[in-house]
Scaffold this motif. Structure first.
Motif, PDB file in Angstrom:
ATOM      1  N   ILE A  26      21.723  17.440  14.962  1.00 53.28           N
ATOM      2  CA  ILE A  26      22.588  17.964  16.137  1.00 53.28           C
ATOM      3  C   ILE A  26      21.471  19.050  16.629  1.00 53.28           C
ATOM      4  O   ILE A  26      21.626  18.990  17.912  1.00 53.28           O
ATOM      5  CB  ILE A  26      23.770  18.635  15.567  1.00 53.28           C
ATOM      6  CG1 ILE A  26      24.743  17.768  15.210  1.00 53.28           C
ATOM      7  CG2 ILE A  26      24.489  19.673  16.830  1.00 53.28           C
ATOM      8  CD1 ILE A  26      26.026  18.072  14.589  1.00 53.28           C
ATOM      9  N   VAL A  27      20.925  19.930  15.941  1.00 50.97           N
ATOM     10  CA  VAL A  27      19.970  20.867  16.458  1.00 50.97           C
ATOM     11  C   VAL A  27      18.887  20.268  17.160  1.00 50.97           C
ATOM     12  O   VAL A  27      18.508  20.674  18.312  1.00 50.97           O
ATOM     13  CB  VAL A  27      19.449  21.708  15.297  1.00 50.97           C
ATOM     14  CG1 VAL A  27      18.332  22.728  15.934  1.00 50.97           C
ATOM     15  CG2 VAL A  27      20.626  22.643  14.831  1.00 50.97           C
ATOM     16  N   THR A  28      18.367  19.063  16.791  1.00 44.82           N
ATOM     17  CA  THR A  28      17.048  18.371  17.443  1.00 44.82           C
ATOM     18  C   THR A  28      17.457  17.714  18.603  1.00 44.82           C
ATOM     19  O   THR A  28      16.945  17.769  19.722  1.00 44.82           O
ATOM     20  CB  THR A  28      16.657  17.267  16.219  1.00 44.82           C
ATOM     21  OG1 THR A  28      16.197  17.868  15.160  1.00 44.82           O
ATOM     22  CG2 THR A  28      15.442  16.504  17.101  1.00 44.82           C
ATOM     23  N   VAL A  29      18.691  17.032  18.605  1.00 48.32           N
ATOM     24  CA  VAL A  29      19.172  16.421  19.751  1.00 48.32           C
ATOM     25  C   VAL A  29      19.512  17.749  20.986  1.00 48.32           C
ATOM     26  O   VAL A  29      19.289  17.488  21.934  1.00 48.32           O
ATOM     27  CB  VAL A  29      20.610  15.492  19.583  1.00 48.32           C
ATOM     28  CG1 VAL A  29      21.305  15.120  20.996  1.00 48.32           C
ATOM     29  CG2 VAL A  29      20.252  14.312  18.793  1.00 48.32           C
ATOM     30  N   GLY A  30      20.153  18.449  20.419  1.00 42.34           N
ATOM     31  CA  GLY A  30      20.235  19.876  21.510  1.00 42.34           C
ATOM     32  C   GLY A  30      19.274  20.219  22.154  1.00 42.34           C
ATOM     33  O   GLY A  30      19.073  20.697  23.366  1.00 42.34           O
ATOM     34  N   CYS A  31      18.189  20.650  21.263  1.00 44.66           N
ATOM     35  CA  CYS A  31      16.858  21.085  21.819  1.00 44.66           C
ATOM     36  C   CYS A  31      16.136  20.109  22.885  1.00 44.66           C
ATOM     37  O   CYS A  31      15.773  20.395  23.655  1.00 44.66           O
ATOM     38  CB  CYS A  31      15.831  21.304  20.627  1.00 44.66           C
ATOM     39  SG  CYS A  31      16.242  22.769  19.759  1.00 44.66           S
ATOM     40  N   TYR A  33      17.897  17.784  24.641  1.00 46.88           N
ATOM     41  CA  TYR A  33      18.531  17.732  25.682  1.00 46.88           C
ATOM     42  C   TYR A  33      18.254  19.031  26.516  1.00 46.88           C
ATOM     43  O   TYR A  33      18.356  18.778  27.846  1.00 46.88           O
ATOM     44  CB  TYR A  33      20.053  17.899  25.421  1.00 46.88           C
ATOM     45  CG  TYR A  33      21.071  17.841  26.566  1.00 46.88           C
ATOM     46  CD1 TYR A  33      21.185  16.645  27.453  1.00 46.88           C
ATOM     47  CD2 TYR A  33      21.514  19.204  27.075  1.00 46.88           C
ATOM     48  CE1 TYR A  33      21.982  16.671  28.522  1.00 46.88           C
ATOM     49  CE2 TYR A  33      22.266  19.067  28.196  1.00 46.88           C
ATOM     50  CZ  TYR A  33      22.495  17.726  28.777  1.00 46.88           C
ATOM     51  OH  TYR A  33      23.397  18.114  30.068  1.00 46.88           O
ATOM     52  N   TYR A  34      18.319  19.984  26.191  1.00 45.08           N
ATOM     53  CA  TYR A  34      17.890  21.307  26.843  1.00 45.08           C
ATOM     54  C   TYR A  34      16.546  21.344  27.468  1.00 45.08           C
ATOM     55  O   TYR A  34      16.407  21.651  28.653  1.00 45.08           O
ATOM     56  CB  TYR A  34      17.879  22.705  25.799  1.00 45.08           C
ATOM     57  CG  TYR A  34      17.712  23.802  26.581  1.00 45.08           C
ATOM     58  CD1 TYR A  34      18.506  24.484  27.368  1.00 45.08           C
ATOM     59  CD2 TYR A  34      16.388  24.335  26.193  1.00 45.08           C
ATOM     60  CE1 TYR A  34      18.374  25.623  28.011  1.00 45.08           C
ATOM     61  CE2 TYR A  34      15.940  25.736  27.176  1.00 45.08           C
ATOM     62  CZ  TYR A  34      16.780  25.875  27.927  1.00 45.08           C
ATOM     63  OH  TYR A  34      16.480  27.431  28.626  1.00 45.08           O
ATOM     64  N   TYR A  37      16.857  18.962  30.113  1.00 46.11           N
ATOM     65  CA  TYR A  37      17.520  19.692  31.299  1.00 46.11           C
ATOM     66  C   TYR A  37      16.795  20.554  32.249  1.00 46.11           C
ATOM     67  O   TYR A  37      16.905  20.572  33.432  1.00 46.11           O
ATOM     68  CB  TYR A  37      18.845  20.198  30.554  1.00 46.11           C
ATOM     69  CG  TYR A  37      19.709  20.908  31.827  1.00 46.11           C
ATOM     70  CD1 TYR A  37      20.437  20.363  32.807  1.00 46.11           C
ATOM     71  CD2 TYR A  37      19.489  22.333  31.932  1.00 46.11           C
ATOM     72  CE1 TYR A  37      21.066  21.065  33.743  1.00 46.11           C
ATOM     73  CE2 TYR A  37      20.166  23.277  33.129  1.00 46.11           C
ATOM     74  CZ  TYR A  37      20.784  22.579  33.806  1.00 46.11           C
ATOM     75  OH  TYR A  37      21.638  23.319  34.754  1.00 46.11           O
TER      76      TYR A  37
END
Length: 113
Positions: A26-31, A33-34, A37
């Motif tokens: 989850i942290v990897t996907v969030g990073c 994505y950010y 973006y």
């Protein structure tokens, strides 16, 4: 009793491992994505600034062209040049000053607000 505790630990390890892997994912996907973006945001901001700069350059070029046309009209006008010469030679000449102001008003409209 010790056997039950060992059995519970054996069951807990895979659950903890699954939890840690999920959190890491989850942290990897969030990073990722950010970062994506942020990159898109900066690119869009750059495009907007470029568009604004191009518009401003166009406006400044048009403004300069208009002022050069105004200058050409006054420069090639013997009557206006005579009025300016008269005013420069006699700064107290109110009539010449008023006539020059009238020329300006006719050229640009009344700009007094």
């Amino acid at each position: 009793m010790k056997a039950v505790a060992k059995e519970e630990r054996r069951v807990a390890y895979p659950l903890v491992l699954i939890f840690v892997l999920l959190v890491a994912g989850i942290v990897t996907v969030g990073c990722l994505y950010y970062r994506n973006y942020e990159r898109r945001f900066h690119a869009e901001a750059g495009r907007q600034l470029s568009a604004i700069a191009e518009l401003k350059v166009g406006e400044l070029a048009q403004y300069r062209k208009e002022r050069m046309e105004d200058a050409a009209i006054f420069f090639n006008n013997a009557a206006f040049s005579g009025l300016v010469r008269r005013l420069l030679e006699h700064p107290e000449d109110d009539e010449a000053q008023q006539q020059i102001q009238e020329w300006d008003r006719q050229m640009h409209g009344d700009r007094s607000v």
